[in-house]
Scaffold this active site. Structure first.
Site, PDB file in Angstrom:
ATOM      1  CG  LEU A  15     -16.844  26.386 -35.721  1.00  0.00           C
ATOM      2  CD1 LEU A  15     -17.585  27.693 -35.952  1.00  0.00           C
ATOM      3  CD2 LEU A  15     -16.120  25.956 -36.983  1.00  0.00           C
ATOM      4  CG  ASP A  16     -10.003  25.097 -33.909  1.00  0.00           C
ATOM      5  OD1 ASP A  16     -10.397  24.043 -33.388  1.00  0.00           O
ATOM      6  OD2 ASP A  16      -9.273  25.143 -34.915  1.00  0.00           O
ATOM      7  NE  ARG A  17     -10.401  31.112 -25.604  1.00  0.00           N
ATOM      8  CZ  ARG A  17      -9.767  31.210 -24.439  1.00  0.00           C
ATOM      9  NH1 ARG A  17      -8.823  30.323 -24.126  1.00  0.00           N
ATOM     10  NH2 ARG A  17     -10.077  32.174 -23.588  1.00  0.00           N
TER      11      ARG A  17
END
Length: 323
Positions: A135-137
């Protein structure tokens, strides 16, 4: 050696002379095997992940660090540890889910020492844990971890990608008609996307991305995909001119964040593990909410009450989200 005991059961004689009923016999493993294979079969990590643990100096055999990839171990006699924790062949793989908060990188280490999801899961208790996908930051939500490399590959392989459900808060007023390009399959710079299942959601459903309510000039939408391209949902919504403000993954392969607080984790139940190993199930079929079976004449949308209680059909699930 096989022999029969006094009650007629077939028994297996061990090297120590003890006998056990053949039906209760434990799996027999080779007396010696390569260390990385031992770690993989013990559920510590995948074969490749086990090699990484070895080269990082995190594995010891009888108290000595083992970095040589050709190292062989005696399954019965040698004492193997990872990060100081003993490893046994029959301990099995580990499966857990994390409610990832914003601001954490999906990686087990970062040279710049930025916050990582590795800080949120019990690596000391389960050495060899790694995330399934990423998952993106700035994206929150469900992130799976395991030491089962084979299952991770199955879940992420392009031919077996499972349903993933995202909730997004986007800029601007988005209508149901605006979602049609996503349902048909929108073209991105890295190729055509598979058709997505999507719908506009209300403030109650969108609490994860709009805890203070959906403000004027924004819209909440649910997007379900079966691919895993980098920043895919963000790029899909930007393509229709509604950039994402917040993004949350609420479902993966039919599993939901039940009983997990933000930043916390829990081990999967046996049933959840079986769902993953079977390839997952569509998210709405995994929930407690029922989807009514479709009428024979879809144009008139007549409801047949006699269909209540029957198993939900996949086309019903799709029609609900495509209007």
């Amino acid at each position: 050696m096989m022999r029969t005991n006094e009650v007629g059961e077939t028994c297996t004689a061990s090297a120590t002379g003890a006998t056990t009923p053949a039906g209760d016999a434990q799996p027999v493993y080779p007396h010696t095997m390569r260390l990385q294979r031992f770690l993989a079969r013990a559920g510590v990590a995948s074969r490749r992940g086990s090699e990484d643990l070895m080269t990082a100096g995190r594995v010891t055999v009888n108290g000595l660090v083992a970095t040589e990839l050709g190292t062989k171990v005696d399954v019965d006699r040698d004492h193997i540890e990872v990060d100081g924790i003993p490893v046994k062949l029959n301990q099995g793989a580990v499966y857990l889910m994390l409610y990832k908060p914003t601001g954490y990188l999906t990686t087990m280490s970062d040279p710049q020492e930025r916050p990582c999801v590795a800080d949120l899961v019990p690596r000391d208790r389960f050495p060899g844990l790694f995330p399934v996908g990423r998952l993106d930051r700035d994206t929150t939500g469900l992130l799976l971890f395991t030491t089962d490399g084979d299952l991770s590959q199955d879940l992420l392989h392009p031919s077996k990608h499972v349903y993933k459900t995202y909730q997004a808060l986007v800029d601007g007023h988005l209508t149901d008609r605006d979602l049609e390009p996503l349902r048909r399959g929108i073209e991105l710079d890295d190729g055509l996307c598979q058709p997505a299942i999507c719908r506009i959601i209300n403030a109650r459903e969108a609490e994860a991305v709009a805890p203070q309510g959906i403000k004027h000039g924004t819209t909440a939408v649910e997007v379900i995909i079966r691919e895993g391209r980098k920043n895919q949902v963000k790029r899909m919504l930007s393509k229709i001119h509604h950039p994402v403000i917040r993004l949350h993954r609420c479902n993966f392969a039919g599993l939901e964040l039940e009983g997990v607080a933000k930043g916390s984790w829990r081990e999967l139940t046996d049933r959840e593990v079986q769902i993953l190993k079977s390839g997952g199930i569509p998210p709405k079929q995994a929930s407690s909410k029922r989807v009514a079976a479709p009428a024979t004449n879809t144009a008139s949308r007549t409801r047949h009450h006699g269909s209540h209680g029957s198993a939900p059909k996949r086309n019903t699930y799709r029609e609900r989200y495509t209007g």
